[in-house]
Scaffold this motif. Structure first.
Motif, PDB file in Angstrom:
ATOM      1  N   HIS A 112       5.441   0.467   1.195  1.00  0.00           N
ATOM      2  CA  HIS A 112       4.572   1.342   0.396  1.00  0.00           C
ATOM      3  C   HIS A 112       3.954   2.425   1.277  1.00  0.00           C
ATOM      4  O   HIS A 112       3.721   2.219   2.465  1.00  0.00           O
ATOM      5  CB  HIS A 112       3.471   0.525  -0.280  1.00  0.00           C
ATOM      6  N   THR A 113       3.665   3.552   0.624  1.00  0.00           N
ATOM      7  CA  THR A 113       3.055   4.683   1.319  1.00  0.00           C
ATOM      8  C   THR A 113       1.672   4.931   0.731  1.00  0.00           C
ATOM      9  O   THR A 113       1.485   4.863  -0.495  1.00  0.00           O
ATOM     10  CB  THR A 113       3.960   5.928   1.169  1.00  0.00           C
ATOM     11  N   THR A 125       3.083   5.116   5.935  1.00  0.00           N
ATOM     12  CA  THR A 125       3.871   4.042   5.311  1.00  0.00           C
ATOM     13  C   THR A 125       3.642   2.755   6.080  1.00  0.00           C
ATOM     14  O   THR A 125       3.731   2.729   7.308  1.00  0.00           O
ATOM     15  CB  THR A 125       5.371   4.428   5.320  1.00  0.00           C
TER      16      THR A 125
END
Ligand code: NDP
Ligand SMILES: Nc1nc2c(ncn2[C@@H]2O[C@H](COP(=O)(O)O)[C@@H](O)[C@H]2O)c(=O)[nH]1
Length: 319
Positions: A33-34, A29
């Motif tokens: 966002h990952t 991450t």
């Protein structure tokens, strides 16, 4: 000061808890966002273009678009966001770049990620740009590079960077050490370790990655992600034509501060060179192999995810 680089390090295995390496979670991450793997292709003209940026983003990989077609960046951000994908662009620090920030703000458009991309990121003028971006695009996650010392990381984080990018001169197309005498070439991994000791935000290790195992080593010594140029150049999806020479196939890879980059605006203070890298077919094969090798590394680390890499023991080879 103890110095070492990727080749001198061997990580030491621990008892595995995985039935299969497929169970190992390679996701990372960064900001909100990952992403699938802790890897991003370098923001260089021979490594990424808008098509590849879209290809990567639509498959869950992080990317940073380069800044060498400056006039296309506003439309690129709007177009990729209209497709529901993440916008991640690069900026320099010249006066024109402030106008791009103004344009984003006036149109209520915020790229999810901006990377300030200059050779010497520990600079008053980089700090000025950080403050301007943070004041005008507060939602944007701001990566700032490149840096080479703990002092630089402290100053650039304090100015407002959300992540720093470390690596002055370890790149394959780099000639900074020969031209200026400065940099982290030859001891990039130790520089990551030193910077990580003072960092309070993610560090991106940039340059000098030559094997997939160097990704795990970067994470062991404090990086959250790695940026890779030469290993990503030479694919079907990366820019440039395939060149045939003596029965072998290649693609061009040139430094962003090389003479070959002159057409893109870099015509002075050359600190990069041009080379050919072997043609490697589709980039998916390279990305999948990276993910598999990181999964194996997690298994050797005795864990289930990237966190397990951060505490493994290691030896430094002295010969
Ligand atoms: N990671 C690395 O080791 C390196 C990476 N690069 C890459 O090459 C590209 C071009 O880089 P860069 O030359 O910074 O880009 P630019 O010339 O576009 O931007 C740098 C700005 O900072 C000014 N500046 C002042 N001192 C320095 C300095 N020591 N080095 C560089 N600029 C300075 C420059 O002015 P002026 O030009 O008038 O001096 C210019 O306005 C970037 O993509 C960068 O990432 C380049 C070299 C090393
Ligand atoms: N000194 C220079 N460094 C450069 C130049 N262009 C790009 N770069 C840096 O290299 C890495 C990629 O390194 P690699 O070992 O994975 O190939 C890239 O992300 C930049 O930081 C340049 O002209 N001179």
């Amino acid at each position: 000061m103890k110095t070492f680089d990727y080749d001198a390090i061997r990580l030491l295995p621990k008892k595995s808890v995985l039935k299969s390496r497929r169970e190992a979670d390679t996701s990372v991450t960064l900001g909100n966002h990952t992403f699938k793997i802790p890897v991003m292709p370098a923001n260089m003209a021979t490594v990424i273009d808008e098509n590849l940026a879209e290809w990567l983003s639509s498959r869950g990989y992080f990317y940073v678009m380069h800044r060498f077609q400056p006039e296309t960046r506003f439309d690129f951000v709007k177009q990729i966001q209209a497709k529901g994908l993440i916008a991640s662009i690069s900026l320099g620090i010249t006066d024109d770049e402030y106008q791009l920030i103004d344009q984003f703000k006036a149109n209520d458009v915020s790229p999810e990620y901006i990377t300030i991309d200059v050779a010497h990121g520990h600079s008053d003028y980089v700090i000025k740009m950080i403050k301007y971006i943070k004041a005008n695009l507060p939602e944007t996650f701001l990566i700032v590079g490149n840096l080479g010392t703990p002092e630089a990381v402290v100053d650039i984080e304090a100015a407002g960077a959300d992540a720093t990018k470390v690596g002055i001169g370890p790149g394959k197309a780099c000639i900074t050490k020969d031209k200026t005498g400065f940099g982290t070439n030859g001891w990039q991994l130790a520089a990551i370790a030193q910077c990580a000791q003072v960092a309070t935000k993610p560090i991106i290790a940039d340059g000098g990655i030559r094997h997939n195992g160097d990704i795990a080593k970067s994470i062991r010594f404090g990086a959250t992600m790695v940026m890779i140029g030469s290993m990503f150049a030479g694919h079907d999806e990366t820019p440039g034509d395939i060149i045939e020479e003596n029965g072998q196939t290649y693609k061009a890879y040139y430094g962003s501060a090389s003479a070959s980059a002159a057409q893109k605006g870099h015509d002075h203070n050359v600190e990069g060179r041009s080379l050919m890298v072997e043609y490697k077919g589709s980039i998916q094969g390279t990305l999948t192999a990276m993910q598999e090798d990181i999964q194996s590394a997690i298994s050797y680390a005795g864990g289930r995810d990237l966190n397990s890499l951060k505490t493994v023991d290691y030896v430094i080879l002295t010969e």
